[in-house]
Design an enzyme around this catalytic site. Structure first.
Site, PDB file in Angstrom:
ATOM      1  N   GLU A 106      -1.851  -6.928   7.791  1.00 57.98           N
ATOM      2  CA  GLU A 106      -0.647  -6.727   8.309  1.00 57.98           C
ATOM      3  C   GLU A 106      -0.540  -7.699   9.664  1.00 57.98           C
ATOM      4  O   GLU A 106      -1.594  -7.751  10.526  1.00 57.98           O
ATOM      5  CB  GLU A 106      -0.185  -5.392   8.652  1.00 57.98           C
TER       6      GLU A 106
ATOM      7  N   HIS B 236       0.836  -1.088   0.108  1.00 56.97           N
ATOM      8  CA  HIS B 236      -0.047  -0.026  -0.044  1.00 56.97           C
ATOM      9  C   HIS B 236       0.813   1.175  -0.049  1.00 56.97           C
ATOM     10  O   HIS B 236       2.082   1.197   0.484  1.00 56.97           O
ATOM     11  CB  HIS B 236      -0.954  -0.129   1.220  1.00 56.97           C
TER      12      HIS B 236
END
Length: 200
Positions: free
Chosen positions: A85, A8
């Site tokens: 994550e 990202h």
């Protein structure tokens, strides 16, 4: 099958060298520019994705949507909790830097990342999630873009290549900066994560 792994774009937490406090952290202006550039590079390449799989965190979904808009507005985006994550547990919101201005917990965990962070996860936990995702991708067989996060993409890259997870982590050889991408070939799902060696 061909995969493009994309981290990202940059967030304010990245810019401040802090662990994100929540999964709702958006991209900042630099992050949006990073993702647009990556989308343009991929659109100009010979890679033709048929689907985008993305972590369900806001910053990843925002990245996936920006890539889709540049590459092919008809691409579907599938949110995947498996691509989240590493759960930073008690480190959420804290500075990554050790010392007086930060927290030494991260530095301690770096010495044994196979152990769980207080209230969080270990690299083995992430590998278990990632392995399920890789089996799904292999079964699906379509060329895909995978949008995720620094630690998760490090683990995913190590699992695809069959690299030792701890060595990969310590050498940073699979690290992707915000907004950057890597092209890989997935030939078969990895062996179960529980068989990963643990070194001291």
């Amino acid at each position: 099958m061909q995969l493009i792994l994309v981290r990202h774009g940059r967030t304010q937490a990245n810019a401040q060298a802090r662990f994100p406090l929540t999964s709702d952290v958006p991209l900042d202006g630099v992050g949006r520019e990073q993702v647009t550039r990556t989308g343009q590079l991929l659109a100009a390449s010979d890679f033709r994705p048929e689907v985008i799989h993305s972590s369900d965190a806001a910053r990843a979904l925002q990245t996936a949507a920006a890539l889709r808009d540049v590459i092919d507005p008809d691409l579907s985006i599938t949110p995947r909790p498996e691509l989240r994550e590493l759960d930073w547990g008690e480190l959420r919101g804290r500075s990554i830097s050790p010392g007086a201005a930060g927290d030494t917990s991260y530095a301690r965990w770096q010495q044994d990342p196979m152990s769980r962070l207080p209230g969080g996860e270990s690299l083995i936990d992430v590998a278990t999630r990632v392995d399920g995702m890789l089996r799904l991708l292999a079964d699906d067989g379509r060329p895909a873009i995978v949008v995720s996060h620094a630690v998760t993409l490090t683990v995913l890259t190590a699992r695809i290549h069959g690299w030792d997870l701890l060595e990969t982590w310590r050498t940073h050889r699979a690290h992707l900066p915000p907004g950057q991408f890597r092209r890989l070939e997935l030939t078969a799902p990895p062996v179960p994560a529980r068989s990963l060696p643990r070194r001291t």
